[in-house]
Enzyme design. Structure first.
Site, short mmCIF file in Angstrom:
data_model
loop_
_atom_site.label_atom_id
_atom_site.label_comp_id
_atom_site.label_asym_id
_atom_site.label_seq_id
_atom_site.Cartn_x
_atom_site.Cartn_y
_atom_site.Cartn_z
N GLY A 86 -23.34 18.93 3.61
CA GLY A 86 -23.81 17.68 3.08
C GLY A 86 -25.05 17.30 3.40
O GLY A 86 -25.84 18.35 3.57
N GLY A 87 -25.42 16.11 3.22
CA GLY A 87 -26.83 15.70 3.58
C GLY A 87 -27.18 14.29 3.21
O GLY A 87 -26.18 13.49 2.67
N SER A 119 -19.49 17.35 0.41
CA SER A 119 -19.97 15.91 0.36
C SER A 119 -21.56 16.11 -0.76
O SER A 119 -21.00 16.23 -1.93
CB SER A 119 -20.99 15.51 1.68
OG SER A 119 -21.56 14.25 1.74
N LYS A 161 -19.74 -0.95 -2.39
CA LYS A 161 -20.72 -0.80 -3.30
C LYS A 161 -21.24 0.53 -3.40
O LYS A 161 -21.70 1.20 -4.56
CB LYS A 161 -22.15 -2.06 -3.26
CG LYS A 161 -21.74 -3.21 -3.38
CD LYS A 161 -22.75 -4.22 -2.99
CE LYS A 161 -22.63 -5.71 -3.35
NZ LYS A 161 -23.65 -6.59 -3.20
#
Length: 464
Positions: A86-87, A119, A161
């Protein structure tokens, strides 16, 4: 009559004219070739990017620049061989924007076997024109993670959100590429992860390939859409060309490693500490300043906890005080505790690839402890060491009594100078004496040297 100057001038003008005419013909002759350079023909090469690292701004810039270059040079496609945990969200979006705006097709291949597209890697795979995976790989777990929150209702609202935004983004990418929208949303909201076979069954990817050659063979004839027009990808006769990061990108990518950034900061602190402890060294201070600036650059792309950073700064201040205040090691102990806690708190993230290695923290703290102990010990020894210069340097020196020395009067010749001397017991002239104490008024207190094997540290007075 024509002078030699006029002849030379005419010859020069003729030469220039001939050169201009020949240049014009050359430009006319090369105009088709120039137009080819301006719009080069489609290349038979496919650019290959091997990405086996977390997605950070440096990796995003490298991938986006390569896609832009491939479009400008009309390469056949860009193949991203992906293996990432991911990152950062911003870096991921830069890559996806380059993919969506590319005129040539982009291919994401989750490989080799055992790799993952987790991710941010899952969304990058969804955004590709062609998505493929090797057997034994997995994709998913794209739930956004807070990297600086401290809990509370406000943070929960913000994370909600962020999750809604990420879910809508993943769904739009899947819709644009004709992939499973429901699964894309579940990968974000529920963090689901699936194998390559499940991804193929759920229409998350296009195919499973054993290796690169198998991937290109299967992709031959696949369709993709550009500007509303259906186009066919042809891989026959293409050649894979591996593109690597340049030296600047490699250095910046190494700096973005949390453990490396932490080591740079510790190196900078030790360098400045040494410079303050030993003023005038210059080199350690310069190296320390550069290391700290590089560490700050690296921390700009990492989720830094400022309380942890302040604890490390406090540890640095305590180390400096230890070198200047006789605290018998208490300041150094406090500094080591502050450094240990600050190091553990420095990077605030639950993602393993964003955390500093515990082994690196332990080794660094122990090294700092050893260095600080050594520096403090040397400072204490220096403070306690008897000075060989000035009046204090006379204590322990041997000389000779010039006059009879008693409690109230007397003179001695010590270390090349005559001194008013005092002694508790009477000392006769010519007897060897030793300086015991410095008295007020440039006077010395001496005692007789009784041992016959000790040589006098003095100069004999010359007889006038």
């Amino acid at each position: 009559m024509i002078t030699s100057y006029q002849q030379a001038k005419r010859l020069l003008l003729r030469t220039i004219s001939v050169f201009a005419v020949l240049s014009g013909f050359a430009l006319l002759a090369l105009s088709p070739a120039l137009s080819l350079f301006a719009n080069p023909p489609a290349s038979d090469t496919i650019l290959l990017l091997e990405v086996a690292t977390p997605i950070n701004p440096v990796i995003a810039s490298f991938i986006a620049d390569t896609i832009t270059t491939a479009n400008r040079q009309n390469h056949r496609a860009v193949l991203i061989e992906l293996d990432t945990p991911g990152g950062l969200d911003t870096a991921m979006r830069d890559i996806i924007q380059a993919q969506l705006n590319s005129k040539i097709p982009t291919i994401v291949y989750v490989a080799p076997q055992g790799a993952r597209a987790a991710s941010a890697g899952a969304l990058i795979t969804l955004a590709a024109d062609f998505a493929a995976m090797a057997p034994g790989t997995n994709i998913g777990a794209a739930t956004p993670v807070s990297i600086g929150g401290g809990g509370g209702e406000a943070d929960e609202t913000m994370m909600k959100k962020v999750a809604n935004d990420a879910a809508a983004y993943a769904r739009s990418l899947a819709q644009k590429r004709g992939r499973n929208q429901e699964w894309a949303e579940e990968a974000v909201r529920d963090g689901v992860s699936i194998s390559a076979e499940e991804a193929l069954d759920l229409a998350v990817i296009d195919l499973i390939a054993e290796h690169r050659e198998d991937l290109l063979r299967q992709l031959d004839g696949y369709k993709f859409i550009r500007d509303g027009e259906v186009m066919i990808f042809t891989s026959a006769g293409s050649q894979l060309v591996t593109v690597e990061m340049n030296w600047r990108q490699k250095i910046l990518n190494a700096l973005s490693n949390p453990s490396f950034a932490y080591l740079l900061m510790m190196l900078g602190i030790l360098g400045i500490f040494f410079e303050i402890s030993q003023p005038g060294s210059i080199f350690p201070g310069a190296v320390g300043a550069i290391a700290i600036l590089l560490a700050l650059f690296a921390f700009s792309a990492l989720p830094v906890n400022y309380v942890g950073l302040l604890l490390i700064v406090v540890a640095f201040i305590l180390f400096i005080l230890e070198a200047n205040v006789p605290s018998y090691g208490m300041l150094a102990v406090g500094g080591l505790i502050a450094m240990s806690l600050g190091s553990l708190m420095l990077v605030d993230s639950s993602e393993p690839y964003l955390q500093i290695s515990r082994a690196v923290i332990a080794a660094t703290v122990l090294s700092c402890a050893a260095f600080t102990t050594f520096a403090a010990t040397m400072v204490v020894k220096t403070q306690k060491r008897h000075s060989p210069f000035g009046q204090d340097g006379l204590i322990g020196k041997h000389g000779e009594a010039v006059e009879a020395i008693g409690p109230d009067s007397g003179r001695a010749f010590v270390y090349g100078e005559y001194w008013s001397a005092r002694a508790n017991a009477p000392i006769v002239p010519g007897q060897t004496v030793e300086v015991i104490e410095m008295l007020d008024g440039l006077k010395i207190k001496v005692g007789a040297v009784t041992s016959t094997d000790q040589s006098a540290d003095c100069e004999k007075k010359e007889t006038l």
